[in-house]
Design a protein around this motif. Sequence first.
Motif, PDB file in Angstrom:
ATOM      1  N   ARG A   1       8.140  11.852   0.119  1.00  0.00           N
ATOM      2  CA  ARG A   1       7.774  10.591   0.220  1.00  0.00           C
ATOM      3  C   ARG A   1       7.970  10.121   1.614  1.00  0.00           C
ATOM      4  NH1 ARG A   1      10.534  11.733  -4.256  1.00  0.00           N
ATOM      5  NH2 ARG A   1       9.632  10.800  -6.297  1.00  0.00           N
ATOM      6  N   SER A   2       8.794  10.442   2.518  1.00  0.00           N
ATOM      7  CA  SER A   2       8.855   9.947   3.837  1.00  0.00           C
ATOM      8  C   SER A   2       7.432  10.391   4.482  1.00  0.00           C
ATOM      9  CB  SER A   2      10.193  10.579   4.592  1.00  0.00           C
ATOM     10  OG  SER A   2      11.339  10.368   4.012  1.00  0.00           O
ATOM     11  N   ALA A   3       7.299  11.669   4.433  1.00  0.00           N
ATOM     12  CA  ALA A   3       6.095  12.341   4.989  1.00  0.00           C
ATOM     13  C   ALA A   3       4.928  11.519   4.536  1.00  0.00           C
ATOM     14  CB  ALA A   3       5.894  13.790   4.780  1.00  0.00           C
ATOM     15  N   GLN A   4       4.640  11.196   3.316  1.00  0.00           N
ATOM     16  CA  GLN A   4       3.386  10.594   2.901  1.00  0.00           C
ATOM     17  C   GLN A   4       3.338   9.183   3.291  1.00  0.00           C
ATOM     18  OE1 GLN A   4       1.181  12.451   1.763  1.00  0.00           O
ATOM     19  NE2 GLN A   4      -0.228  10.666   1.505  1.00  0.00           N
ATOM     20  N   ALA A   5       4.586   8.510   3.415  1.00  0.00           N
ATOM     21  CA  ALA A   5       4.728   7.037   3.555  1.00  0.00           C
ATOM     22  C   ALA A   5       4.141   6.929   5.196  1.00  0.00           C
ATOM     23  CB  ALA A   5       5.985   6.414   3.501  1.00  0.00           C
TER      24      ALA A   5
ATOM     25  N   MET B   1       6.324  22.084   4.287  1.00  0.00           N
ATOM     26  CA  MET B   1       5.245  21.171   4.339  1.00  0.00           C
ATOM     27  C   MET B   1       5.398  19.894   4.385  1.00  0.00           C
ATOM     28  SD  MET B   1       2.428  23.357   2.105  1.00  0.00           S
ATOM     29  CE  MET B   1       1.162  22.150   2.657  1.00  0.00           C
ATOM     30  N   TYR B   2       6.483  19.391   3.714  1.00  0.00           N
ATOM     31  CA  TYR B   2       6.647  17.957   3.518  1.00  0.00           C
ATOM     32  C   TYR B   2       8.031  17.470   3.979  1.00  0.00           C
ATOM     33  CZ  TYR B   2       2.387  18.293   1.205  1.00  0.00           C
ATOM     34  OH  TYR B   2       0.945  18.678   0.968  1.00  0.00           O
ATOM     35  N   ARG B   3       8.709  17.771   5.251  1.00  0.00           N
ATOM     36  CA  ARG B   3       9.655  17.668   5.785  1.00  0.00           C
ATOM     37  C   ARG B   3       9.968  16.019   6.295  1.00  0.00           C
ATOM     38  NH1 ARG B   3      10.906  22.835   9.827  1.00  0.00           N
ATOM     39  NH2 ARG B   3      11.350  24.289   7.996  1.00  0.00           N
TER      40      ARG B   3
ATOM     41  N   ILE C   1       0.933  -1.160  -0.255  1.00  0.00           N
ATOM     42  CA  ILE C   1      -0.104  -0.018  -0.031  1.00  0.00           C
ATOM     43  C   ILE C   1       0.979   1.381  -0.116  1.00  0.00           C
ATOM     44  CG2 ILE C   1      -1.664   1.399   1.404  1.00  0.00           C
ATOM     45  CD1 ILE C   1      -2.917  -1.358   2.289  1.00  0.00           C
ATOM     46  N   VAL C   2       1.923   1.108   0.896  1.00  0.00           N
ATOM     47  CA  VAL C   2       2.771   2.489   0.815  1.00  0.00           C
ATOM     48  C   VAL C   2       3.434   2.554  -0.581  1.00  0.00           C
ATOM     49  CG1 VAL C   2       4.942   3.427   2.031  1.00  0.00           C
ATOM     50  CG2 VAL C   2       3.053   2.298   3.560  1.00  0.00           C
ATOM     51  N   GLU C   3       3.890   1.769  -1.146  1.00  0.00           N
ATOM     52  CA  GLU C   3       4.929   1.600  -2.402  1.00  0.00           C
ATOM     53  C   GLU C   3       3.681   1.934  -3.438  1.00  0.00           C
ATOM     54  OE1 GLU C   3       6.531  -1.387  -5.512  1.00  0.00           O
ATOM     55  OE2 GLU C   3       6.460  -1.961  -3.534  1.00  0.00           O
ATOM     56  N   LEU C   4       2.762   1.539  -3.411  1.00  0.00           N
ATOM     57  CA  LEU C   4       1.642   1.955  -4.372  1.00  0.00           C
ATOM     58  C   LEU C   4       1.156   3.401  -4.384  1.00  0.00           C
ATOM     59  CD1 LEU C   4      -1.911   2.005  -4.041  1.00  0.00           C
ATOM     60  CD2 LEU C   4      -1.353  -0.396  -3.822  1.00  0.00           C
ATOM     61  N   SER C   5       1.001   4.043  -3.058  1.00  0.00           N
ATOM     62  CA  SER C   5       0.540   5.237  -2.789  1.00  0.00           C
ATOM     63  C   SER C   5       1.362   6.080  -3.413  1.00  0.00           C
ATOM     64  CB  SER C   5       0.009   5.451  -1.156  1.00  0.00           C
ATOM     65  OG  SER C   5       1.116   5.376  -0.626  1.00  0.00           O
ATOM     66  N   LEU C   6       2.711   5.875  -3.050  1.00  0.00           N
ATOM     67  CA  LEU C   6       3.683   6.863  -3.382  1.00  0.00           C
ATOM     68  C   LEU C   6       3.889   7.200  -4.951  1.00  0.00           C
ATOM     69  CD1 LEU C   6       6.501   5.957  -0.772  1.00  0.00           C
ATOM     70  CD2 LEU C   6       4.891   7.959  -0.748  1.00  0.00           C
TER      71      LEU C   6
END
Length: 169
Positions: A55-59, A49-51, A22-27
């Motif tokens: 990718r890290s923040a979204q994961a 905003m995305y520190r 899920i994490v992989e496909l979401s990124l």
Amino acid sequence: MPKHATPLPQIRAFREGDLDSIVELSLLAWEPVFVSFEHILGKTIFDLMYRPDWRSAQASAVRANCLNTEAETYVVTDNDRVVGFAVLMQDQAASQGIVDMIAVHPDHQRRGHARRLMEFAIRHFQNAGLSLINVGTGGDPGHAPARALYEAVGFVGLPVQGYYLATER
């Protein structure tokens, strides 16, 4: 089922073993959104905003939402492989269902998976007796496919603007 038959896409409840997929496909699915955000916001605001990076923040956000005990996560599988997911929440007091996250792997987009997930969410919330369903998205070009999906299944959009100013210069 005959050996040569391909299993139909299925929607099922999330299992912890699904999390990395899920994490992989979401990124991969949301990369166009973050490219769009960076273009609109500029590098300074985007980086604030995305520190440490988007990718890290979204994961981290995806992991937290999928493991949230107050949410329900469902996956869509194609050939027994997780290719999409949706995180659903309920606010019983407001009689509202919330589609908190939804994404489909780019290699599996435009095949009806996201629509199946949205229709599943609608039925799920209707069966729970909720009166209203909410899904949020951006007005930027990266979110255009999401807006088209939500409108196609009957949602009505309300334009909302968010404004940002970097104080670090």
